[in-house]
Design an enzyme around this catalytic site. Sequence first.
Site, PDB file in Angstrom:
ATOM      1  CE  LYS A  54      -3.719  -2.651   2.053  1.00  0.00           C
ATOM      2  NZ  LYS A  54      -4.277  -3.153   3.193  1.00  0.00           N
ATOM      3  CD  GLN A  98      -3.434  -4.943   6.383  1.00  0.00           C
ATOM      4  OE1 GLN A  98      -3.201  -4.098   5.588  1.00  0.00           O
ATOM      5  NE2 GLN A  98      -4.000  -5.813   5.764  1.00  0.00           N
ATOM      6  CG  ASP A 121     -10.281  -0.935   4.469  1.00  0.00           C
ATOM      7  OD1 ASP A 121     -10.163  -1.399   3.357  1.00  0.00           O
ATOM      8  OD2 ASP A 121      -9.736  -1.604   5.312  1.00  0.00           O
TER       9      ASP A 121
END
Length: 295
Positions: A54, A98, A121
């Site tokens: 990322k 994460q 997200d």
Amino acid sequence: MTATLIKGAEVAAQIREELKQEIADLKTKYNIIPGLATVLVGADPASQVYVGQKEKTCKELGMYSERYDIPADSKQEDVVALVEKLNKNPKIHGILCQLPLPKHLNEEDLIYHIDPNKDVDGLHPVNQGKLMIGEANFIPCTPRGIQQLLIRSNTQIEGADVVVIGRSNLVGKPILNILLQKAPGANATVTLCHTKTKDLAFYTKHADIIIAAAGKPKTVTGDMVKDGCTIIDVGVNEVGKTAEGKRILVGDVDFETVKEKARAITPVPGGVGPMTITMLMMNTIKAAKLAAGIK
Ligand code: NAP
């Protein structure tokens, strides 16, 4: 019939070129650089790889990134405090924690603390709810990537019978909500199956599009699909290691038996995976524009 491969890596590369241009325009016209913060709790090797990818993609596209690697034994309040600090940081438009988190931490609670306008997200209940009512703000990255793969592989979505296997908040439920909207790239009839579905093959045999997100190899085999269907294989399952110690990954679909019947199918790896990070970048750009009031 031998299925055409829907190559996510190629589609993702094409979208990234489009994003590079958008990022360059934001910089020259508005002096805005989209910024993403990643938070990694602990040192899980797979998570480290994902976070590294990322960060690398941010750099490649000309975006700003900050990475926070914090100890595995961090307390819930410490991780929440970090997220709240990032919520207030004007250089950061998107926050990605994460997952999965170490077992002692509460994922739902942490997601709840992310500012919904920085929740790139798309997992905050506000964003999941908005998606459900057809007013999506941030769509979770993997399902958003799946829709893009279907659109860009010229798959007929409108009116199609779609079967989704798996009902997670990360993949199954959002893709259901995306594809049933009365909107372009959607308007499908969607059936969602899970482990209590009585006869999975009954549904998959009638499907024009199958989206397999079960996390189990060979959930879908050739005898379970109809000729000419399109298959998106989301699963990533480690089935062993090569002599060099590299992970051997397979999807949820038995590629060998299904490829003789399907019109098109995503490979694993190289299908859905590369799209996920690209959609994260897309969401971060959107967050930067929203923060600046740019349509
Ligand atoms: P998850 O939270 O474990 O959910 C799996 C879902 O599949 C559950 O709803 C489960 O049903 C259902 N299921 C499992 N076995 C089944 C079976 N035999 N028949 C019907 N339904 C079955 O997993 P997830 O987070 O959604 O991820 C799914 C897979 O996608 C995993 O392999 C994951 O690694 C992969 N993934 C890939 C990406 C990517 O970027 N490529 C991103 C996200 C996830 P119940 O609810 O009844 O238990």
